[in-house]
Design an enzyme around this catalytic site. Structure first.
Site, PDB file in Angstrom:
ATOM      1  N   ASP A  21       1.033  -1.155  -0.002  1.00 24.91           N
ATOM      2  CA  ASP A  21      -0.055   0.111   0.057  1.00 24.91           C
ATOM      3  C   ASP A  21       0.786   1.198  -0.165  1.00 24.91           C
ATOM      4  OD1 ASP A  21      -1.978   1.908   0.538  1.00 24.91           O
ATOM      5  OD2 ASP A  21      -2.066   1.427   2.615  1.00 24.91           O
ATOM      6  N   ASN A  23      -0.448   4.484  -0.429  1.00 25.59           N
ATOM      7  CA  ASN A  23      -0.968   5.724  -0.058  1.00 25.59           C
ATOM      8  C   ASN A  23      -1.607   5.652   1.369  1.00 25.59           C
ATOM      9  OD1 ASN A  23      -3.093   4.166  -0.519  1.00 25.59           O
ATOM     10  ND2 ASN A  23      -4.332   5.856  -1.889  1.00 25.59           N
ATOM     11  N   ASP A  25      -3.951   3.910   2.723  1.00 27.29           N
ATOM     12  CA  ASP A  25      -5.485   3.624   2.937  1.00 27.29           C
ATOM     13  C   ASP A  25      -5.626   2.320   3.548  1.00 27.29           C
ATOM     14  OD1 ASP A  25      -5.063   2.257   0.525  1.00 27.29           O
ATOM     15  OD2 ASP A  25      -6.620   3.172  -0.459  1.00 27.29           O
ATOM     16  N   ASP A  29      -1.857  -1.129  -3.699  1.00 22.87           N
ATOM     17  CA  ASP A  29      -2.401  -0.613  -4.901  1.00 22.87           C
ATOM     18  C   ASP A  29      -1.011  -0.738  -5.856  1.00 22.87           C
ATOM     19  OD1 ASP A  29      -0.219   1.257  -3.864  1.00 22.87           O
ATOM     20  OD2 ASP A  29      -2.147   1.936  -2.725  1.00 22.87           O
ATOM     21  N   ASP A 216     -10.067 -16.137 -16.370  1.00 23.31           N
ATOM     22  CA  ASP A 216     -10.945 -16.574 -14.967  1.00 23.31           C
ATOM     23  C   ASP A 216     -11.881 -17.941 -15.529  1.00 23.31           C
ATOM     24  OD1 ASP A 216     -11.476 -16.081 -11.981  1.00 23.31           O
ATOM     25  OD2 ASP A 216     -13.309 -15.582 -13.145  1.00 23.31           O
ATOM     26  N   GLU A 275      -7.906 -20.686 -16.050  1.00 26.48           N
ATOM     27  CA  GLU A 275      -8.268 -21.296 -14.657  1.00 26.48           C
ATOM     28  C   GLU A 275      -9.428 -22.139 -15.303  1.00 26.48           C
ATOM     29  OE1 GLU A 275     -10.225 -20.502 -10.399  1.00 26.48           O
ATOM     30  OE2 GLU A 275     -10.809 -19.400 -12.339  1.00 26.48           O
TER      31      GLU A 275
HETATM   32  C1  NOJ Z   1     -11.982 -17.540  -9.733  1.00 31.16           C
HETATM   33  C2  NOJ Z   1     -11.313 -16.492  -8.917  1.00 31.16           C
HETATM   34  O1  NOJ Z   1      -9.803 -17.001  -8.945  1.00 31.16           O
HETATM   35  C3  NOJ Z   1     -12.075 -16.230  -7.820  1.00 31.16           C
HETATM   36  O2  NOJ Z   1     -11.205 -15.392  -6.787  1.00 31.16           O
HETATM   37  C4  NOJ Z   1     -13.415 -15.738  -8.174  1.00 31.16           C
HETATM   38  O3  NOJ Z   1     -14.180 -15.529  -7.079  1.00 31.16           O
HETATM   39  C5  NOJ Z   1     -13.970 -16.457  -9.157  1.00 31.16           C
HETATM   40  N1  NOJ Z   1     -13.403 -17.012 -10.225  1.00 31.16           N
HETATM   41  C6  NOJ Z   1     -14.994 -15.792  -9.874  1.00 31.16           C
HETATM   42  O4  NOJ Z   1     -14.539 -14.676 -10.669  1.00 31.16           O
HETATM   43 CA    CA Z   2      -3.615   2.057  -0.886  1.00 31.90          CA
END
Ligand code: NOJ
Ligand code: CA
Length: 541
Positions: A21, A23, A25, A29, A216, A275
């Site tokens: 991080d 900044n 918060d 980032d 994903d 994935e």
């Molecule tokens: C797989 C991702 O790694 C996971 O973090 C996410 O919740 C699901 N796909 C839905 O996008």
């Molecule tokens: Ca930050």
């Protein structure tokens, strides 16, 4: 032909919220990542990885911490700006680090303008960008007035929460599909405009210089077009699935991946790792085996295994065989969705052995930030739980300093971290481990350095050795330039590998030991002794 870079690379997953991080918060980032790239590559003290995978940093309401995208082509203000992103790419490339980013093609956020327009009316030009269906009881009758009293269109279940994968939208009297949270509606990949839009998203980031994508839940962009019920005892997604599913891995997925690959290759030497969350290795293989779809696919088999050498041995052998001749294995043991190795298995010693395994098997390793420190899962007090999927423990911020030195934010932030630091951050943190020659970090550095200097460990062949002790997992990596034996003792007692198990006249020198105690030791033809939960990389000479 030159070998593609992703076959030799070691990838390091950065979960931006929890890396650094800049900044104050309390949330990591892009600027924080830029500031800490040196940790990963570019100097002799760096960890020595070749590529980073950035989990999502796009505009998002964060109901699934960025896997619910509201604008694919901009950075969420919590993470920074597009200028920061451009700077990150440039700074990474200057250090010889490639960058791949998460691409989320199966769903968007319900706040995405596409969905906002889709839900406006049944006549919306965006209606078919998502999957809308009438109540099951309405089919064949007038659809008007089906209301929420109706039943969902089929029995598909959503990840997180265990409810149906359908939510009723009274505005238009239809249900929309969401494989994950109701705030993550699934895109309709049978609609050509969706495919085109995703291609444009890829182009946008390729033009900005990314080296590829981690796609994903890519197996979910193919679903049975007739939306038939899943069959089986348990029909939701996840590791316990049994039965036959129709909400993913439908054959249309393969052609869709091929067309994504064409977009990718039009930009040159870029890659895509998928994935593909199917646990059956036979089901996974077609995504990579042809050499015409994904360059790599995550293999989640390891994440489901008990701490058992024989189980790992079988998984390795099966995966290797199924991918030949054109597929290339990938290995991972941790990510932002799974309990960490040091917590699943017998502690730090197991984390060390796992690291040795991942970095010396034939294939591309994916490391998850903090794995190289031997981090354990965090302990999250009930009032601090934020993830609907129970995954906060593995997402705790990376401790850069001991809290006693760097303050309560452990060098990750000078503010209040969004999740607590992992346990034992006092000992397991970057600064402490960097100055300790016996640390988990020192082990990872040694393994990565060895891998860089020895092609046999990157691209060499591999044969599993038939060891008699069932707690020992051992294999040989070799090419014309040299040969290595890697032996891991999964037991909490010593083990011995007899000379005949290693091959005739075995002689070698220990390059790395998981305990960091035995480098330089000579190994004679008498055999190989392994301490409890210790592992060795031995160079034959
Ligand atoms: C797989 C991702 O790694 C996971 O973090 C996410 O919740 C699901 N796909 C839905 O996008
Ligand atoms: Ca930050």
């Amino acid at each position: 032909m030159t070998r593609p870079w992703w076959r030799e690379a070691v990838f390091y997953q950065i979960y931006p919220r929890s890396f650094m991080d800049a900044n104050a918060d309390g949330i990591g980032d892009l600027r924080g990542i830029i500031d800490r790239l040196e940790y990963l590559a570019g100097t002799p003290e760096s960890l020595g990885v070749d590529a980073i995978w950035l989990s999502p940093f796009y505009v998002s309401p964060m109901t699934d911490f960025g896997y619910d995208v509201a604008d694919h082509c901009d950075v969420d203000p919590v993470f920074g700006t597009l200028d920061d992103f451009d700077e990150l790419i440039e700074a990474a490339h200057r250090r010889g680090l490639r960058v791949i980013i998460d691409l989320i093609p199966n769903h968007t956020s319900d706040q995405h303008p596409w969905f906002q327009r889709s839900r406006e009316s049944r006549e919306s030009p965006y209606r078919d960008w998502y999957v809308w269906r009438r109540s099951r009881s309405d089919v064949g009758h007038s659809s008007v007035g089906g209301g929420s009293n109706g039943v969902p269109p089929n029995n598909w279940m959503a990840e997180f929460g265990g409810g149906p994968a359908w939510t009723f939208d009274p505005a238009t009297d239809e249900w929309y599909l969401h494989s994950f949270l109701p705030s993550q509606p699934d895109l309709n990949w049978d609609e050509p405009a969706v495919q085109a839009a995703m291609g444009e998203t890829m182009q946008f980031w390729l033009r900005r210089g990314v080296d590829g994508f981690r796609a994903d839940v890519i197996h979910k962009i193919g679903k049975a077009p007739d939306f038939r019920d899943n069959l089986g005892v348990f029909v939701g997604p996840g590791a316990d699935d049994r039965g036959r599913r129709f909400d993913e891995d439908w054959p249309t997925v393969h052609q869709r991946i091929r067309s994504m690959r064409r977009v990718l290759r039009s930009a040159g030497d870029r890659m895509m790792v998928g994935e593909v969350y199917v646990l059956d290795p036979e089901q996974l293989a077609p995504y990579v085996r042809s050499g015409r779809e994904l360059d790599l696919a995550h293999n989640f088999h390891f994440l489901t295994l008990p701490w058992d050498a024989a189980a790992f041995r079988d998984a390795i052998s099966e995966h290797e065989q199924l991918l030949r001749p054109r597929g290339w294995p990938t290995w991972c043991l941790n990510n932002h969705d799974h309990s960490r190795v040091a917590s699943r298995y017998p502690g730090e010693a197991a984390a060390r052995l796992a690291g040795m395994m991942i970095l010396t098997l034939r294939g591309t390793p994916f490391l998850f930030q903090g794995e190289e420190l031997g981090l354990e899962d965090g302990v999250i007090p009930a009032e601090s739980v934020v993830d609907p999927g129970g995954r906060d423990p593995e997402r705790c911020p990376l401790p850069w300093d001991a809290p006693s030195v760097g303050g309560s934010g452990g060098g990750f932030t000078s503010g209040r971290p969004w999740l607590p630091l992992p346990p034992d951050a006092e000992r397991h943190n970057v600064a402490a481990e960097a100055s300790d020659p016996g640390s988990v970090l020192a082990l990872y550095r040694a393994l990565l350095a060895l891998r860089r200097s020895r092609p046999a460990l990157r691209t060499g062949e591999m044969t599993l050795l038939a060891t008699r002790d069932r707690d020992v997992l051992a294999w040989r990596r070799f090419d014309r330039g040299g040969s290595f034996v890697i032996a891991l003792n999964f037991a909490e007692r010593s083990a011995f590998i007899q000379a005949d198990e290693l091959g005739v006249d075995f002689n070698g020198i220990v390059e790395v030991s998981a305990s960091m105690q035995r480098a330089g030791e000579r190994v004679r033809e008498t055999g190989l002794e392994l301490g409890p939960l210790d592992g060795l990389v031995v160079r034959e000479c």
